[in-house]
Design an enzyme around this catalytic site. Structure first.
Site, short mmCIF file in Angstrom:
data_model
loop_
_atom_site.label_atom_id
_atom_site.label_comp_id
_atom_site.label_asym_id
_atom_site.label_seq_id
_atom_site.Cartn_x
_atom_site.Cartn_y
_atom_site.Cartn_z
N SER A 295 46.94 -42.64 -65.50
CA SER A 295 47.71 -43.85 -65.27
C SER A 295 47.75 -44.14 -63.77
O SER A 295 46.71 -44.35 -63.16
CB SER A 295 49.10 -43.71 -65.88
OG SER A 295 49.74 -44.96 -65.95
N ASP A 377 45.19 -49.19 -75.29
CA ASP A 377 46.16 -49.00 -74.21
C ASP A 377 46.81 -50.33 -73.87
O ASP A 377 46.13 -51.28 -73.45
CB ASP A 377 45.47 -48.41 -72.98
CG ASP A 377 46.46 -47.78 -72.01
OD1 ASP A 377 47.56 -48.33 -71.85
OD2 ASP A 377 46.12 -46.74 -71.41
N HIS A 406 48.56 -45.44 -74.50
CA HIS A 406 48.76 -44.84 -73.18
C HIS A 406 49.09 -43.35 -73.35
O HIS A 406 50.11 -42.85 -72.88
CB HIS A 406 49.87 -45.57 -72.43
CG HIS A 406 49.76 -45.46 -70.95
ND1 HIS A 406 48.64 -45.85 -70.24
CD2 HIS A 406 50.62 -44.98 -70.00
CE1 HIS A 406 48.82 -45.64 -68.96
NE2 HIS A 406 50.01 -45.11 -68.80
#
Length: 426
Positions: A295, A377, A406
């Site tokens: 991320s 995602d 995610h």
């Protein structure tokens, strides 16, 4: 093998505290799947989505399902209700004529509770091009910034943490001076005399403590896991909770009106400073450094490799901060989605973003990299990630796990870390 799996699973869990965990299974499952096994189509094709609803693993029949289809993060093209027949409904999207992603959401209400899911079809994603542009002084801006950093003495302070040490690894809480503040992190290094390769772990978004990567250090690799906020990383969780809801609540937007004072300038230079620290260690072999994260950490991995030629390998899971201006061009942009809200779309903020967008660092990556994400995602949209990945000219390997949102499957992490370990210990 069981012990190895347990240790790595524990390590990966500690690393992934900053990301969303794989969601638990619910009583009712809504299943949406494209009609192509790899979820990938060519521009101009029509995707077809299959919708099922399971309860107790049995397909439900004759119930109404609401669905919508549209480009990810954008307004839906169509919203309708369809009835499951023999437990299945099939919906066909209209042609998708651009390189990008199309998402089908489905939801059902059962016993007063709503259950939902979605699937995302990719259309020639390797042809997605970024919307952001490279400023003419981008390289000079960052060379000047690194020059400023080089003039600041590192002044490392290493504090042994006996409670975290093992018979093979010493663990330290570390502070080093950085541009406008400090960098704090957890160093894990093998106790045995020798020269070792190193891993720099860069963090996902948020404010939290860190625990270090003892698992890799026990296998002969120096690891340095850093925070980015200039505060110690061994404090009580309540301290970080208070900062998250207070002073650092929206840190990614702080001082975005000026590229010289934007919050991430100190963060990006802090990653370079962390490499300085690794290079200063007597036990470092002087040759092999990998950088990895997910991320925001995936973004920082690419950024650090683009900024610092001392990085040899990078491993990035679902990188954030990619192609931030996508929303200004009618498509999804990367986390933290600052340009989705028109209030933030001031010209000076847009201009600042170009100096901090992963896309523009990806252009300068020259080392082998391993990358992985999913089509589903919703935090770091695949359109934005492909926009960065597609400009990388260095050797690269992309592993897509379409279903993942995610989060990652254990097999996904295994693949990335196995790649990294082999590179570092060749």
């Amino acid at each position: 093998m069981k012990n190895r799996f347990f240790l790595l699973s524990f390590f990966l869990l500690s690393l992934c505290l900053e990301t969303i965990a794989q969601p638990p299974r619910q009583l009712v499952q809504v299943i949406v799947t494209p009609d192509k096994a790899d979820w990938t189509y060519q521009k101009g094709e029509q995707a077809q989505f299959r919708i099922m609803v399971l309860k107790d693993n049995v397909a439900l029949d004759g119930i109404d399902v609401k669905y919508s289809i549209g480009p990810e993060k954008m307004d839906a093209w169509e919203e309708k209700t369809i009835t499951l027949k023999k437990g299945v409904a099939t919906v066909k999207a209209k042609q998708f004529n651009e390189a990008g992603f199309l998402r089908c959401y489905a939801s059902v209400e059962i016993d007063g509770k709503t259950y939902s899911s979605y699937a995302t079809a990719g259309f020639t994603p390797d042809q997605i091009k970024p919307t952001t542009t490279l400023p003419s002084d981008f390289e000079q801006f960052w060379e000047n910034a690194k020059g400023e950093l080089a003039n600041i003495p590192m002044k490392p302070v290493m504090t042994l943490m006996p409670e975290r040490c093992t018979d093979k690894v010493d663990v330290y809480h570390v502070s080093i001076d950085n541009f406008r503040g400090k960098v704090y992190g957890i160093l894990c290094k093998p106790k045995a005399e020798g020269k070792y390769p190193a891993i720099l772990h860069v963090p996902g978004a948020g404010i939290r403590p860190y625990y270090g990567d003892v698992w890799s250090a026990e296998r002969g690799i120096i690891t340095f896991q850093i925070g980015i906020h200039g505060i110690p990383v061994n404090l009580d969780q309540k301290v970080y909770d208070n900062l998250s809801s207070g002073a650092l609540g929206s840190y990614w937007a702080t001082n975005m009106d000026d590229k010289n004072y934007y919050y991430f300038k100190r963060v990006y230079l802090g990653c370079v400073r962390a490499v300085d620290f690794i290079e200063s260690l007597d036990c470092f072999n002087g040759e092999d450094i990998a950088v990895t994260g997910g991320s925001q950490g995936g973004a920082l991995s690419i950024i650090t490799a683009g900024l610092d030629s001392r990085i040899d390998y990078l491993i990035a899971f679902y990188p954030a901060l990619c192609d931030l201006t996508g929303y200004l061009h009618g498509r999804a942009g990367g986390w933290p989605h600052m340009f989705r809200d028109g209030f933030t779309n001031k010209p000076e903020k847009v201009e600042t973003s170009k100096y901090y967008d992963v896309v523009n660092f990806a252009r300068f990556v020259k080392v082998p990299g391993w990358y992985s994400w999913g089509y589903n995602d919703d935090v770091c949209p695949p359109t934005s990630m492909y926009a960065a990945y597609n400009v990388i000219t260095a050797p690269k390997e992309l592993k897509i796990f379409p279903e993942t949102q995610h989060w990652t499957f254990p097999e996904q992490h295994w693949a990335g870390y196995d790649w990294m370990y082999k590179k570092l210990q060749e």
